[in-house]
Design a protein around this motif. Structure first.
Motif, PDB file in Angstrom:
ATOM      1  N   HIS A   1      15.359  -6.472  -5.828  1.00  0.00           N
ATOM      2  CA  HIS A   1      15.902  -5.445  -4.942  1.00  0.00           C
ATOM      3  C   HIS A   1      16.912  -6.072  -3.977  1.00  0.00           C
ATOM      4  CE1 HIS A   1      14.833  -1.614  -2.428  1.00  0.00           C
ATOM      5  NE2 HIS A   1      16.094  -1.965  -2.228  1.00  0.00           N
ATOM      6  N   ALA A   2      16.550  -7.177  -3.380  1.00  0.00           N
ATOM      7  CA  ALA A   2      17.445  -7.840  -2.427  1.00  0.00           C
ATOM      8  C   ALA A   2      18.734  -8.302  -3.115  1.00  0.00           C
ATOM      9  CB  ALA A   2      16.728  -9.017  -1.773  1.00  0.00           C
ATOM     10  N   LEU A   3      18.602  -8.907  -4.284  1.00  0.00           N
ATOM     11  CA  LEU A   3      19.792  -9.371  -4.997  1.00  0.00           C
ATOM     12  C   LEU A   3      20.652  -8.206  -5.469  1.00  0.00           C
ATOM     13  CD1 LEU A   3      18.224 -12.352  -6.962  1.00  0.00           C
ATOM     14  CD2 LEU A   3      19.894 -12.482  -5.101  1.00  0.00           C
ATOM     15  N   ASN A   4      20.015  -7.115  -5.893  1.00  0.00           N
ATOM     16  CA  ASN A   4      20.783  -5.930  -6.285  1.00  0.00           C
ATOM     17  C   ASN A   4      21.505  -5.330  -5.089  1.00  0.00           C
ATOM     18  OD1 ASN A   4      20.711  -5.283  -9.147  1.00  0.00           O
ATOM     19  ND2 ASN A   4      18.498  -5.289  -8.869  1.00  0.00           N
ATOM     20  N   ASN A   5      20.861  -5.321  -3.933  1.00  0.00           N
ATOM     21  CA  ASN A   5      21.550  -4.854  -2.722  1.00  0.00           C
ATOM     22  C   ASN A   5      22.770  -5.729  -2.426  1.00  0.00           C
ATOM     23  OD1 ASN A   5      19.686  -2.826  -2.299  1.00  0.00           O
ATOM     24  ND2 ASN A   5      18.678  -3.822  -0.572  1.00  0.00           N
TER      25      ASN A   5
END
Length: 160
Positions: free
Chosen positions: A141-145
């Motif tokens: 999720h963090a990397l996709n953000n």
């Protein structure tokens, strides 16, 4: 514990979700417009004129430094996953019905991007069950953000 294949799963999730986001941004005008609007709404400024809101949002988001993108990407990614996949999913159970309920709630709370967020929530829910670790959806999720923010930064027509 965290295993090497979890890193492979995170990489696959980032590639899947970021690729889908990029393709949708380039091929579906409504998706691009709604993403642009949602990105601008991240700021909670109180301008004096309605047009100032858009100008302020673009000015601030476009002036973010690399470290700022990390903070903007990782804080929501980690905290949302702790809440949805780390707290709510275990309370409801590690099954498909619970994944759908938690993902729907995740989508509802993402307002303008609800359908996309619900789909992404299902993917993260599945990854949580498959890996038995909340670290996998948190990192993904963090990397996709981060990828999404950078895509917006370098492809948004609002910045031109």
């Amino acid at each position: 514990g965290f295993e090497l294949w979890h890193l492979e799963l995170i990489t696959g999730l980032v590639l899947l979700i970021s690729s889908c986001r990029y393709i949708l941004l380039k091929t579906w005008r409504y998706f691009a417009e709604s993403s642009d609007t949602a990105n601008k709404q991240e700021l909670r400024a109180e301008p004096t004129e309605p047009t100032e809101y858009s100008l302020l949002a673009v000015k601030v988001l476009s002036s973010l430094q690399p470290y700022d993108y990390l903070v903007v990407a990782f804080l929501p990614g980690m905290s949302e996953e702790l809440l949805f996949r780390g707290a709510l999913l275990p309370v409801l159970g590690f099954d498909w019905k619970s994944v759908i309920v938690v993902s729907t709630l995740f989508g509802v709370l993402h307002l303008g991007n609800g359908r996309k967020a619900t789909f992404v929530g299902i993917v993260y829910g599945y990854a949580t069950i498959m890996s038995s670790s909340v670290i996998v959806p948190m990192a993904s999720h963090a990397l996709n953000n981060l990828v999404g923010g950078l895509l917006w930064r370098y492809t948004s027509k609002s910045l031109e």
